[in-house]
Design a protein around this motif. Structure first.
Motif, PDB file in Angstrom:
ATOM      1  N   GLU A  16     -90.200   7.440  10.376  1.00 35.03           N
ATOM      2  CA  GLU A  16     -89.636   6.647  11.471  1.00 35.03           C
ATOM      3  C   GLU A  16     -88.244   6.133  11.104  1.00 35.03           C
ATOM      4  N   MET A  17     -88.102   5.604   9.887  1.00 32.41           N
ATOM      5  CA  MET A  17     -86.801   5.099   9.453  1.00 32.41           C
ATOM      6  C   MET A  17     -85.779   6.223   9.336  1.00 32.41           C
ATOM      7  N   ALA A  18     -86.216   7.394   8.874  1.00 35.51           N
ATOM      8  CA  ALA A  18     -85.299   8.526   8.736  1.00 35.51           C
ATOM      9  C   ALA A  18     -84.801   9.002  10.100  1.00 35.51           C
ATOM     10  N   TRP A  19     -85.628   8.924  11.128  1.00 36.65           N
ATOM     11  CA  TRP A  19     -85.229   9.334  12.474  1.00 36.65           C
ATOM     12  C   TRP A  19     -84.289   8.322  13.125  1.00 36.65           C
ATOM     13  N   GLU A  20     -84.391   7.051  12.722  1.00 33.37           N
ATOM     14  CA  GLU A  20     -83.547   6.021  13.330  1.00 33.37           C
ATOM     15  C   GLU A  20     -82.084   6.242  12.954  1.00 33.37           C
ATOM     16  N   ASP A  21     -81.221   6.214  13.936  1.00 35.27           N
ATOM     17  CA  ASP A  21     -79.799   6.482  13.697  1.00 35.27           C
ATOM     18  C   ASP A  21     -79.144   5.430  12.813  1.00 35.27           C
ATOM     19  N   ARG A  22     -79.525   4.195  12.959  1.00 32.55           N
ATOM     20  CA  ARG A  22     -78.822   3.117  12.269  1.00 32.55           C
ATOM     21  C   ARG A  22     -79.499   2.666  10.982  1.00 32.55           C
ATOM     22  N   THR A  23     -80.540   3.337  10.544  1.00 30.71           N
ATOM     23  CA  THR A  23     -81.182   2.994   9.271  1.00 30.71           C
ATOM     24  C   THR A  23     -80.620   3.902   8.186  1.00 30.71           C
ATOM     25  N   PRO A  24     -79.846   3.350   7.268  1.00 30.59           N
ATOM     26  CA  PRO A  24     -79.239   4.197   6.223  1.00 30.59           C
ATOM     27  C   PRO A  24     -80.278   4.632   5.184  1.00 30.59           C
ATOM     28  N   PHE A  25     -79.974   5.713   4.510  1.00 32.79           N
ATOM     29  CA  PHE A  25     -80.847   6.195   3.443  1.00 32.79           C
ATOM     30  C   PHE A  25     -80.998   5.135   2.351  1.00 32.79           C
ATOM     31  N   GLU A  26     -79.977   4.316   2.157  1.00 31.84           N
ATOM     32  CA  GLU A  26     -80.043   3.267   1.143  1.00 31.84           C
ATOM     33  C   GLU A  26     -81.131   2.244   1.463  1.00 31.84           C
ATOM     34  N   ILE A  28     -83.956   2.944   2.999  1.00 36.68           N
ATOM     35  CA  ILE A  28     -85.206   3.615   2.636  1.00 36.68           C
ATOM     36  C   ILE A  28     -85.385   3.571   1.125  1.00 36.68           C
ATOM     37  N   ALA A  29     -84.308   3.795   0.390  1.00 39.81           N
ATOM     38  CA  ALA A  29     -84.368   3.749  -1.074  1.00 39.81           C
ATOM     39  C   ALA A  29     -84.747   2.351  -1.553  1.00 39.81           C
ATOM     40  N   PHE A  30     -84.198   1.329  -0.924  1.00 39.88           N
ATOM     41  CA  PHE A  30     -84.477  -0.051  -1.307  1.00 39.88           C
ATOM     42  C   PHE A  30     -85.944  -0.396  -1.063  1.00 39.88           C
ATOM     43  N   GLN A  31     -86.468  -0.008   0.093  1.00 39.71           N
ATOM     44  CA  GLN A  31     -87.837  -0.369   0.450  1.00 39.71           C
ATOM     45  C   GLN A  31     -88.896   0.479  -0.229  1.00 39.71           C
ATOM     46  N   TYR A  32     -88.639   1.787  -0.336  1.00 37.43           N
ATOM     47  CA  TYR A  32     -89.684   2.702  -0.797  1.00 37.43           C
ATOM     48  C   TYR A  32     -89.327   3.444  -2.075  1.00 37.43           C
ATOM     49  N   ASP A  33     -88.176   3.149  -2.662  1.00 37.10           N
ATOM     50  CA  ASP A  33     -87.734   3.772  -3.903  1.00 37.10           C
ATOM     51  C   ASP A  33     -87.705   5.298  -3.793  1.00 37.10           C
ATOM     52  N   LEU A  34     -87.185   5.787  -2.678  1.00 36.54           N
ATOM     53  CA  LEU A  34     -87.038   7.224  -2.439  1.00 36.54           C
ATOM     54  C   LEU A  34     -85.556   7.545  -2.276  1.00 36.54           C
ATOM     55  N   SER A  35     -85.070   8.511  -3.030  1.00 31.75           N
ATOM     56  CA  SER A  35     -83.677   8.928  -2.896  1.00 31.75           C
ATOM     57  C   SER A  35     -83.509   9.728  -1.598  1.00 31.75           C
ATOM     58  N   GLU A  36     -82.264   9.964  -1.238  1.00 30.85           N
ATOM     59  CA  GLU A  36     -81.991  10.768  -0.041  1.00 30.85           C
ATOM     60  C   GLU A  36     -82.625  12.150  -0.175  1.00 30.85           C
ATOM     61  N   LYS A  37     -82.527  12.749  -1.349  1.00 38.57           N
ATOM     62  CA  LYS A  37     -83.124  14.073  -1.565  1.00 38.57           C
ATOM     63  C   LYS A  37     -84.639  14.025  -1.424  1.00 38.57           C
ATOM     64  N   GLN A  38     -85.263  12.951  -1.882  1.00 35.63           N
ATOM     65  CA  GLN A  38     -86.710  12.825  -1.734  1.00 35.63           C
ATOM     66  C   GLN A  38     -87.105  12.642  -0.270  1.00 35.63           C
ATOM     67  N   VAL A  39     -86.302  11.900   0.476  1.00 38.64           N
ATOM     68  CA  VAL A  39     -86.568  11.722   1.908  1.00 38.64           C
ATOM     69  C   VAL A  39     -86.468  13.073   2.616  1.00 38.64           C
ATOM     70  N   ILE A  40     -85.457  13.851   2.272  1.00 35.56           N
ATOM     71  CA  ILE A  40     -85.293  15.179   2.873  1.00 35.56           C
ATOM     72  C   ILE A  40     -86.493  16.057   2.533  1.00 35.56           C
ATOM     73  N   ALA A  41     -86.938  16.019   1.271  1.00 36.40           N
ATOM     74  CA  ALA A  41     -88.104  16.811   0.865  1.00 36.40           C
ATOM     75  C   ALA A  41     -89.361  16.357   1.599  1.00 36.40           C
ATOM     76  N   LEU A  42     -89.514  15.048   1.767  1.00 36.63           N
ATOM     77  CA  LEU A  42     -90.661  14.514   2.501  1.00 36.63           C
ATOM     78  C   LEU A  42     -90.631  14.968   3.952  1.00 36.63           C
ATOM     79  N   MET A  43     -89.473  14.889   4.571  1.00 31.11           N
ATOM     80  CA  MET A  43     -89.336  15.312   5.968  1.00 31.11           C
ATOM     81  C   MET A  43     -89.633  16.806   6.102  1.00 31.11           C
ATOM     82  N   ARG A  44     -89.165  17.604   5.156  1.00 34.38           N
ATOM     83  CA  ARG A  44     -89.418  19.049   5.188  1.00 34.38           C
ATOM     84  C   ARG A  44     -90.920  19.331   5.083  1.00 34.38           C
TER      85      ARG A  44
END
Length: 84
Positions: A16-26, A28-44
């Motif tokens: 949900e956060m990744a789909w939101e336009d105004r939620t930065p990857f940072e 997501i990293a702060f809340q869930y300790d996931l890097s941008e690359k990990q978020v991309i892998a999760l979404m894939r």
């Protein structure tokens, strides 16, 4: 890509956060300790191929998905679910 074990509720919130336009990857990293690359892998992993391609097209180069590229800071909406 190594992804930590996440509950289904956490996975849903990250998506949900990744789909939101105004939620930065940072955020997501702060809340869930996931890097941008990990978020991309999760979404894939969690999305269909066509949905993943559509999402990547949306976020690629989007200024609002990266704090360093954002032009605004004050007045930003913050969900009650977000830390900090």
């Amino acid at each position: 890509m190594n992804l930590p074990n996440l509950s289904s509720d956490t996975i849903n919130r990250v998506i949900e956060m990744a789909w939101e336009d105004r939620t930065p990857f940072e955020a997501i990293a702060f809340q869930y300790d996931l890097s941008e690359k990990q978020v991309i892998a999760l979404m894939r992993r969690e999305m269909t191929a066509s949905s993943f391609r559509m999402w990547r097209k949306r976020v690629s180069g989007r200024k609002t998905k990266h704090l360093g590229k954002r032009e605004f800071v004050a007045g930003r909406f913050r969900s009650q679910n977000q830390k900090g």
